[in-house]
Design a protein around this motif. Structure first.
Motif, PDB file in Angstrom:
ATOM      1  N   ILE A   1     -84.910 -43.313  44.194  1.00 16.28           N
ATOM      2  CA  ILE A   1     -85.159 -41.866  44.158  1.00 16.28           C
ATOM      3  C   ILE A   1     -84.763 -41.232  45.493  1.00 16.28           C
ATOM      4  O   ILE A   1     -84.141 -40.168  45.527  1.00 16.28           O
ATOM      5  N   PHE A   2     -85.110 -41.913  46.600  1.00 16.90           N
ATOM      6  CA  PHE A   2     -84.725 -41.367  47.910  1.00 16.90           C
ATOM      7  C   PHE A   2     -83.203 -41.218  47.994  1.00 16.90           C
ATOM      8  O   PHE A   2     -82.688 -40.224  48.501  1.00 16.90           O
ATOM      9  N   LEU A   3     -82.515 -42.240  47.524  1.00 14.61           N
ATOM     10  CA  LEU A   3     -81.042 -42.199  47.587  1.00 14.61           C
ATOM     11  C   LEU A   3     -80.491 -41.043  46.763  1.00 14.61           C
ATOM     12  O   LEU A   3     -79.544 -40.360  47.180  1.00 14.61           O
TER      13      LEU A   3
ATOM     14  N   ALA B   1     -88.643 -46.346  44.163  1.00 12.98           N
ATOM     15  CA  ALA B   1     -88.811 -45.270  45.128  1.00 12.98           C
ATOM     16  C   ALA B   1     -87.542 -45.087  45.966  1.00 12.98           C
ATOM     17  O   ALA B   1     -87.065 -43.961  46.145  1.00 12.98           O
ATOM     18  N   VAL B   2     -86.994 -46.185  46.446  1.00 15.48           N
ATOM     19  CA  VAL B   2     -85.795 -46.064  47.289  1.00 15.48           C
ATOM     20  C   VAL B   2     -84.630 -45.491  46.477  1.00 15.48           C
ATOM     21  O   VAL B   2     -83.835 -44.683  46.983  1.00 15.48           O
TER      22      VAL B   2
ATOM     23  N   VAL C   1     -88.889 -38.767  39.103  1.00 19.45           N
ATOM     24  CA  VAL C   1     -90.225 -38.734  39.709  1.00 19.45           C
ATOM     25  C   VAL C   1     -91.306 -38.706  38.636  1.00 19.45           C
ATOM     26  O   VAL C   1     -92.349 -39.352  38.775  1.00 19.45           O
TER      27      VAL C   1
ATOM     28  N   ARG D   1     -95.894 -53.269  42.546  1.00 18.12           N
ATOM     29  CA  ARG D   1     -95.621 -52.338  43.647  1.00 18.12           C
ATOM     30  C   ARG D   1     -94.392 -52.767  44.453  1.00 18.12           C
ATOM     31  O   ARG D   1     -93.666 -51.927  44.970  1.00 18.12           O
TER      32      ARG D   1
ATOM     33  N   TYR E   1     -91.616 -42.067  37.517  1.00 14.00           N
ATOM     34  CA  TYR E   1     -92.385 -42.836  38.499  1.00 14.00           C
ATOM     35  C   TYR E   1     -93.884 -42.613  38.294  1.00 14.00           C
ATOM     36  O   TYR E   1     -94.685 -43.544  38.428  1.00 14.00           O
TER      37      TYR E   1
ATOM     38  N   PHE F   1     -86.112 -39.901  54.465  1.00 13.32           N
ATOM     39  CA  PHE F   1     -85.024 -40.827  54.168  1.00 13.32           C
ATOM     40  C   PHE F   1     -83.643 -40.351  54.622  1.00 13.32           C
ATOM     41  O   PHE F   1     -82.899 -41.112  55.261  1.00 13.32           O
TER      42      PHE F   1
ATOM     43  N   ASP G   1     -91.806 -51.346  42.664  1.00 21.13           N
ATOM     44  CA  ASP G   1     -91.827 -49.885  42.772  1.00 21.13           C
ATOM     45  C   ASP G   1     -91.134 -49.395  44.025  1.00 21.13           C
ATOM     46  O   ASP G   1     -90.620 -48.273  44.058  1.00 21.13           O
ATOM     47  N   ILE G   2     -91.137 -50.225  45.079  1.00 17.72           N
ATOM     48  CA  ILE G   2     -90.391 -49.831  46.278  1.00 17.72           C
ATOM     49  C   ILE G   2     -88.935 -49.591  45.886  1.00 17.72           C
ATOM     50  O   ILE G   2     -88.307 -48.630  46.336  1.00 17.72           O
TER      51      ILE G   2
ATOM     52  N   VAL H   1     -89.486 -39.221  50.934  1.00 20.81           N
ATOM     53  CA  VAL H   1     -88.221 -38.708  50.400  1.00 20.81           C
ATOM     54  C   VAL H   1     -87.577 -37.763  51.418  1.00 20.81           C
ATOM     55  O   VAL H   1     -86.355 -37.692  51.533  1.00 20.81           O
TER      56      VAL H   1
END
Lengths: 652, 528
Positions: free
Chosen positions: A202-204, A199-200, A154, A192, A157, B412, A195-196, B409
Motif C-alpha cells: 500500500i505504501f508503494l 502494508a508496504v 486500505v 501480522r 486491509y 514512506f 500484513d507488513i 504511509v
C-alpha cells in the motif's frame, strides 16, 4: 492483453445495489448486540446471530440476480459510503466494490456462513458461552465481507486484519486451555508478519501513484516502473502467504485447529484462508504486468501444495490432517492465480468447490468428534461408518470430491488447474504440472488413509476411554448439524460440474478477472492430463488401502516409531523448529539483552549525567528544607548556562 | 472571531476548581463531586472551543493577549491552532475520566482524595496553558510549572518507590527545562538583533526565523530539542518514564503518558519546525534514527517487562517513536498522522493504564506472574483489556490504526528504509499486547494475586474445585462508565476520523509552509 476485457468504466448504482452496505452492517450489528448486550442476550443470541447472516445471504442472492440482469460491461460498480482517511493527496474512501468477483465471494461467505451458523447452534449447545461464540462468528462474517467488498487496498486491509482478529478470538474461544491461547497468538503474529507485506504494498502504491483505490491503481498500474510493480506484487504475495497459510508462513494454520470445529470449517478452510487467493486475483492488473512476480507466486503455490500433502500423510489428528490438506489445496489455488490470465478464474473456481467440500469435511469431522467425546486422534477411531451413517455418507462424498473422483466437484476444479500448469512453456510446464499431479496422488493417499482409519476397519475405541475417563459411545449428530452437512455434500457433488460447464464461472468473472485464456499446447496433450491425474490418484488411494485398509492390517493405537521421512513429516518438516531458531529464540535473546542494557547501561549513564548536571538541585533539596527554594536556586544556577548559550549564539 | 474568553476560561476554571476542592478536602464525597463537576465544566468549555474554531481560518484562533512583563516584551498571550485544540480537547476529555477512575483510589496513609484531585485540577490548568500559550516565555513558564503538581502527585500519592521516581522525573525535566530556558532567552536576544526590539511572541518569531543563520538556528533549536526529547521521550532519554509511570497512581499515569509527554512532540512541531526550520531538517536524520530505535527497542522492552505498569510505559516509548518518525518525515500525511497519534495514544494508552489499574485493584500486585486466567473470573474486564490492547497494537477499525497508517504511509515516500523498519514494530506490538493478555487473562485461573497462597488441588482456593468462590468481582458500574467513553472514541475515531483530521490538517500544512517543506506526493490533476 486481458485488461481490455476489464470494465474500464464503472456502471451506475441503482435499485437494490444502493443498499449493499446492509451486507456489512447486518452481521456487524449482530456482533455488537451480542457482545455489548452480554448475558442478557444469552437466550436468543444464537438465533439473532444466525438470522443476520441468513438475511445477508438473502440480500446477496437478490443482488446476484440483479447483477445477472445487467450487461457485462455494467457489472462493475462502486458504492461510495464516506470519506475515511482524507489528508491532502491521500484520499481513502470507504466504499464497496460490487462486481462479479466480490458478489461471488459474498455468496460463498454468507452461504457457507449461514450453514455453519446453523450447525453451531447444535454443536455449541452445551457451551455456556454460546452467545459470545455467535458474536465472534458474526464479527468474522462482517469483517470478511468488508475484505471482499472494499473498494480500496486500505478497506481490504481493514477487513484483512478484522478477520485476523475474529480468527484470534475464535481460535482462543476456549481460552482457559493454554494450547488454544498459544495457537491464537501464533496465528495472529504470523498473520501480522504477512500484513507488513500488504502494508508496504500500500505504501508503494501511494508513493508512486498517490492513491490506494482499486479503480485508480488498476487504471494507472501501467505507469509504474517494472521494479515497483514487481515489489508490489511480491509484497502482496507476502500478505497472501500470511493469511492463506502458504510457505513460509503456513505453520499457524494446523495449530489454529484448537478452535471449535465450526470455526475450522468456516474460517480456516472455506473463507478466510482463501483471502490470499482473492487478493492476488483481485490485483490481476498488477500481476498481469509482472511475469517474474507471477513466477514467484506459482513457485510458492507449488511448493506449499507439496508441503501440505507430505505433512498431511503423517499426522494422526483428524482436524490437523484436514488443515494440512487445506494448506495444500490453497497451494493449488495460489499456483493457479500465479498462472495469470490462464489461471485466475481457475483459482477462484477451485476456491469455491473447495469451500463446499472442505467445509463439509470439517463439519463431518466435528460430527465424528462430537459423537466421540471430542476425541481427535484417528488412531483411536475406526469402524464408525455404521454408527454415523449420515456423517459417513456426506463425509465420503466430500472425500471423493477432494481426491478428484471423476465428475465430482474437485475433479473439475483441480484438473483444470493441473491442465493449466502443464500448459506452461518448457521447464515450467513440467515442474508445475508435475508438482500438481504428484500432489494429487499424495492427496488421494492421505485422504484415503483418513477415511480408512476413521470409518472402516477395527473399532479400536471399544476398549479405550477418552481423556475425561468416559467410555466412547459414538452416535449420529442432531439434525441441526447433519442438515448443513447434507447441503454441503450436494455442493461437493455438483458444484464443479455446474460452475465449469460451458465456462459458466470464468465467463461470469471475466469483467473482474479478464477472459480466461487456454494454452494452445502444453508439454503434454490436454486429453492425457485427466487420465494421468485420475490414474495417479487411484494409485495413491490403492497404496493407502494396502497399508491401512486390508483385513490383515492392524492399526496400532499408539503411534509407532517410523523412519526418517515420516518423522520429518510428523515434525512439520521442521518448519516450526526453523521458526523457533530463526525468529523466536533470537527475539527472546534480544529482549533479555535489551533489559540488561536498559537497566544497567542506559539508565545508569543518562540518569548519572542528569544527576551530575542537575546535581546542585538534588543536593540542595536534601540539605535544605523547602522544595520551592531549591527549585528557585536551581533556576538561578541555570542562568549560568543561559549566559553561556547566549555567548555561543552571539559568536557562532 | 468571538470566543476570545474561551481560552482564559479553559485555563482558569480548573485552577479555581483546584482551590475549591482543596478547601473541601476534609469531606471526601463533596470534594470528589466538586472535582468531577469542574472537570465536566471544562469539557463543556472545550466543546464550545471546538465549535468556535474554524479549521480553515486564521493560523491562531481564539486569541487573547494581556501585557505581563512589558520590560521584556512578555505577554500573557493565548491562542490555538488545530493541533493545540485537539490536545486541549484530549485533556478536557481525559481529566473527568481520570477523576472517575480515582473515585475509590487507595492512597498512602495520611493523604486525602481531595488533595489528590485538587492537584489533578491544578495540573490540568498548566497542561492547557502549555498548549494554549502563544508567547514563548509563557510557554516556558507553563512547561516548568507543570512539573510541580506532577512532582507532588507522584511523590506524595504514588507507589512504594515514589520518592525516587518523583525525584528522577523532576531532575530529568528540570534539566531539560533549564537548557530550554537558555534557548528561550537566546531567541529573545536574537529577535532583538533582527527587529530592534526583543519579543517572545511566537508568530513574530516564526516570521523572522528564516533570517537566522543556520548555525544560530542549530544552537537555539538544540536547547528546545533536548527538553522536548526528554519529555517525549526519545531513547536514550527515556528511563525516567517507566519509573514515574510505575510509581504514579494510575490516574496520574494516564495524564503523564497520555498528555504531559505530548508536550515534547507538540513542541517539535510548534517550536521546532516553525521556529527553526533549517535546524529541524539538519537534526531530522538523528531524530529518525532515535525514533526507529525507540519503536523497536521500546517494543522489545515492553515484551520483556514483568511489571504491568512499566509494560504500559514501554509500549508508550514505542508509540512515541512512531510520532517522532511522522513529524520528521515531513509530509502532510505523516505529520497529521503524528498529531492524530498524539490524541489516539492518549485515548488508547489511557485506557490501557486504566484497565491495568483495574486488574491491580483486584489482585493487589503489579507483577504479570501473579495473574493468570483472569478472564474466567472477570469476562467483561477481560474483554475491555483486549479492546485497549487492540487499540494499542493499532488494529484497523480502532482509532490508532488511522494514525499509525498515516504516519507510515506518509513517511514512506521520503524515508522508505526507516518506514519499513518501523513497520516491524507492528508485529512486535502484536507480540507484546497478546503476550500481556495471554499472561493475565488466558489459561487456567492461577497466580498468587488471584488464588490464595495456601491453595492446592481440592481446596477451597483451587479454582477447579466446586467450592471455589472467587473474591474477584467483575467491573462495577462506575468502572464501566469510566471506560465506556474511551471505547466509544476508540471505535468512533477508527471508523470516522474525518472530523478530527479536518481540524488537524490545515494547521499541519501551515506548519509545513513555515518549515519550508513540501509534500512528496501531491494530488494528480483530474483526481477526484
Amino acid at each position: 492483453m486481458t485488461s481490455t476485457y476489464l470494465a474500464a468504466e464503472l456502471g451506475p448504482v441503482d435499485g437494490i445495489a444502493q443498499y449493499a452496505w446492509l451486507l456489512v452492517a447486518l452481521p456487524l450489528l449482530g456482533a455488537a448486540i451480542l457482545l455489548i448486550g452480554g448475558r442478557r442476550t444469552d437466550r436468543w443470541g444464537h438465533l439473532l446471530g444466525s438470522a443476520t447472516v441468513i438475511a445477508a445471504f438473502g440480500y446477496g442472492l437478490a443482488l446476484f440476480f440483479s447483477v445477472l440482469g445487467l450487461d457485462p460491461e455494467q457489472r462493475t460498480r462502486e458504492v461510495s459510503l464516506f470519506s475515511w482517511i482524507p489528508v491532502e493527496a491521500l484520499k481513502v474512501d470507504f466504499g464497496l466494490r460490487l462486481d462479479p468477483l466480490s458478489v461471488t465471494f459474498v455468496l460463498l461467505i454468507t452461504g457457507v456462513g449461514s450453514l455453519i451458523h446453523i450447525y453451531s447452534i447444535g454443536y455449541m449447545s452445551h457451551d455456556e458461552n454460546r452467545r459470545k461464540f455467535f458474536g465472534h462468528l458474526n464479527l468474522f462474517v462482517g469483517a470478511m465481507l468488508i475484505l471482499v467488498l472494499g473498494n480500496s487496498f486500505v478497506t481490504l486491509y481493514l477487513g484483512w486484519e478484522g478477520v485476523g482478529l475474529a480468527s484470534y478470538l475464535l481460535i482462543s474461544f476456549w481460552q482457559h486451555k493454554p494450547s488454544a491461547a498459544e495457537a491464537a497468538k501464533k496465528a495472529f503474529l504470523m498473520n501480522r508478519v504477512g500484513d507488513i507485506g500488504l502494508a508496504v504494498a500500500i505504501f508503494l502504491m501511494f508513493a508512486n501513484l498517490g492513491t490506494t483505490q482499486y479503480t485508480e491503481v488498476f487504471e494507472r498500474a501501467g505507469e509504474l516502473s517494472g521494479g515497483v510493480v514487481l515489489a508490489i506484487a511480491l509484497m502482496l504475495l507476502l500478505g497472501a502467504c500470511g493469511k492463506s497459510g502458504q510457505f513460509p508462513l503456513q505453520a499457524w494454520l494446523p495449530d489454529a485447529m484448537e478452535g471449535p470445529t465450526p470455526v475450522s470449517a468456516l474460517i480456516h478452510a472455506a473463507t478466510m484462508v482463501t483471502a490470499g487467493v482473492y487478493l492476488i486475483a483481485r490485483s490481476n492488473p498488477i500481476y498481469d504486468l509482472t511475469p517474474d512476480g507471477r513466477l514467484v507466486v506459482t513457485i510458492i503455490g507449488a511448493l506449499t501444495l507439496l508441503i501440505g500433502c507430505v505433512i498431511g500423510c503423517a499426522y494422526d489428528d483428524f482436524k490437523k490432517v484436514l488443515a494440512y490438506s487445506t494448506v495444500s489445496q490453497i497451494g493449488y489455488m495460489v499456483l493457479a492465480v500465479g498462472l495469470g490470465p490462464f489461471g485466475y478464474a481457475l483459482g477462484i473456481m477451485h476456491l469455491l468447490t473447495h469451500g463446499f467440500f472442505k467445509a463439509g469435511l470439517f463439519l463431518g469431522a466435528g460430527s465424528v468428534m462430537h459423537g466421540m467425546n471430542d476425541e481427535g486422534d484417528i488412531r483411536r477411531m475406526g469402524g464408525l461408518a455404521r454408527k454415523m451413517p449420515i456423517t459417513f455418507v456426506t463425509w465420503g462424498l466430500g472425500y471423493l470430491a477432494l481426491i478428484g473422483f471423476p465428475f465430482l466437484s474437485g475433479y473439475y476444479s483441480k484438473d483444470a488447474i493441473i491442465e493449466a500448469a502443464f500448459g506452461q512453456e518448457g521447464w515450467r510446464g513440467w515442474v508445475f504440472g508435475g508438482a500438481a499431479v504428484f500432489g494429487a496422488a499424495l492427496t488421494a493417499f492421505y485422504m484415503t488413509r483418513l477415511m480408512l482409519l476413521v470409518f472402516f476397519g477395527e473399532k479400536r475405541w471399544e476398549n479405550l476411554k477418552s481423556a475425561d475417563g468416559r467410555a466412547y459411545d459414538p452416535h449420529e449428530s442432531p439434525k441441526s448439524m447433519t442438515v448443513p452437512m447434507i447441503i454441503l455434500a450436494f455442493g461437493s457433488v455438483f458444484a464443479g460440474f455446474l460452475l465449469s460447464n460451458g465456462g459458466l464461472l470464468s465467463g461470469w468473472l471475466a469483467p473482474s478477472l479478464g477472459k480466461l485464456q487456454v494454452a494452445e499446447h502444453g508439454v503434454i496433450p490436454h486429453a492425457v492430463v485427466p487420465l494421468l491425474t485420475v490414474a495417479l490418484s487411484a494409485l495413491g488411494a490403492l497404496v493407502a488401502w494396502l497399508i491401512f485398509g486390508r483385513k490383515s492390517v492392524r492399526v496400532p493405537v499408539e503411534r509407532p516409531a517410523a523412519s526418517w521421512p515420516v518423522r520429518a513429516a510428523r515434525a512439520d518438516l521442521y518448519t516450526n523448529a526453523l521458526n523457533d531458531w530463526l525468529v523466536v529464540k533470537p527475539s527472546l535473546l534480544l529482549t533479555r539483552a535489551f533489559l540488561v542494557v536498559d537497566n544497567k547501561g542506559v539508565d545508569g549513564i543518562v540518569t548519572g549525567t542528569a544527576t551530575v548536571l542537575g546535581g546542585g538541585s538534588s543536593v540542595l533539596r536534601r540539605t535544605q528544607t523547602g522544595f520551592v527554594r531549591s527549585y528557585a536556586l536551581s533556576m538561578l544556577g541555570g542562568s549560568v548556562l543561559v549566559i553561556a548559550a547566549m555567548l555561543v549564539v552571539r559568536f557562532a | 472571531m468571538s470566543g476570545a474568553f474561551l481560552l482564559p476560561a479553559l485555563l482558569f476554571l480548573p485552577l479555581v476548581g483546584g482551590v475549591v476542592v482543596a478547601l473541601l478536602r476534609n469531606n471526601d464525597k463533596l470534594a470528589k463531586l466538586a472535582a468531577l463537576g469542574f472537570s465536566l465544566g471544562e469539557l463543556v468549555l472545550a466543546v464550545f472551543a471546538w465549535i468556535a474554531f474554524d479549521a480553515n481560518g486564521a493560523r491562531l484562533q481564539l486569541t487573547s493577549s494581556v501585557e505581563w512583563i512589558p520590560q521584556f516584551g512578555v505577554n500573557f498571550a493565548l491562542g490555538v491552532d488545530g493541533i493545540a485544540l485537539v490536545m486541549i480537547a484530549l485533556i478536557a476529555f481525559l481529566v473527568p475520566i481520570v477523576i472517575g477512575a480515582s473515585w475509590e483510589e487507595k492512597l498512602p496513609e495520611g493523604r486525602t482524595l481531595g488533595g489528590f484531585l485538587s492537584l489533578i485540577l491544578v495540573m490540568e490548568t498548566f497542561m492547557v496553558g502549555v498548549f494554549a500559550a502563544t508567547d514563548v516565555f509563557l510557554f516556558y513558564v507553563f512547561f516548568e510549572a507543570m512539573l510541580i503538581p506532577a512532582y507532588f502527585l507522584i511523590g506524595r500519592f504514588g507507589g512504594p518507590r515514589r520518592t525516587y521516581a518523583a525525584m528522577k522525573f523532576f531532575l530529568y525535566s528540570l534539566l531539560g527545562g533549564l537548557i530550554m530556558l537558555a534557548s528561550v532567552i537566546g531567541v529573545y536576544v536574537t529577535s532583538a538583533d533582527v527587529l530592534g526590539k526583543g519579543t517572545f511572541e511566537w508568530a513574530k518569531l516564526a516570521e523572522i526565523s528564516k533570517d537566522l543563520s543556520p548555525t544560530a538556528q542549530f544552537w537555539l533549536f538544540l536547547g528546545f530539542f533536548v527538553a522536548f526529547a526528554i519529555k517525549a521521550p526519545l531513547v536514550p532519554l527515556h528511563t525516567w518514564l517507566p519509573d514515574s509511570a510505575a510509581e504514579a497512581p494510575v490516574g496520574v499515569g494516564v495524564l503523564l503518558v497520555g498528555v504531559l509527554d505530548k508536550v515534547g512532540t507538540f513542541g517539535f512541531l510548534r517550536y521546532g519546525l516553525s521556529l527553526f526550520p533549517e535546524a529541524s531538517k539538519q537534526l531530522a536524520p538523528l531524530v529518525l534514527v532515535l525514533a526507529v530505535i525507540g519503536i523497536l527497542y521500546g517494543a522489545f522492552l515492553a515484551f520483556g517487562q514483568s511489571d504491568m505498569k512499566r509494560f504500559v510505559a514501554f509500549t508508550s516509548i514505542a508509540h512515541f517513536g512512531f510520532i517522532a518518525l511522522g513529524i520528521f518525515a515531513f509530509s502532510s500525511q505523516s505529520i497529521s498522522g503524528s498529531v492524530l497519534y498524539m490524541v489516539n495514544h492518549g485515548i488508547s494508552t489511557g485506557m490501557l493504564f486504566l484497565v491495568v489499574g483495574m486488574v491491580m485493584a483486584r489482585g493487589g500486585s503489579r507483577q504479570f506472574a501473579d495473574y493468570g486466567g483472569m478472564a474466567k473470573l472477570t469476562p467483561v474486564l477481560g474483554g475491555l483489556f483486549l479492546v485497549a490492547g487492540l487499540s494499542s497494537l493499532a488494529l484497523p477499525g480502532t482509532n490508532s490504526f488511522v494514525s499509525e497508517f498515516l504516519v507510515l504511509v506518509g513517511s514512506f515516500p521520503n524515508e522508505p528504509v526507516f518506514t519499513i523498519l518501523a513497520s516491524v514494530g507492528m508485529v512486535l506490538a502484536a507480540l507484546y499486547v497478546l503476550r500481556a493478555y495471554q499472561q493475565i487473562m488466558q489459561g487456567p485461573v492461577r497466580g498468587t494475586a488471584l488464588v490464595g497462597l495456601a491453595g492446592g488441588p481440592g481446596s477451597a482456593t483451587d479454582p477447579e474445585s466446586d467450592t471455589f468462590k472467587s473474591k474477584i468481582a467483575d467491573l462495577s458500574r462506575r468502572e464501566l462508565i469510566v471506560l465506556a467513553p474511551l471505547v466509544a472514541l476508540i471505535i468512533g475515531l477508527g471508523v470516522y476520523p474525518k472530523p478530527v483530521l479536518d481540524v488537524i490538517t490545515p494547521s499541519v500544512t501551515a506548519t509545513m509552509t513555515e518549515a519550508g517543506v513540501t509534500d512528496p506526493v501531491v494530488a494528480q490533476e483530474g483526481d477526484k
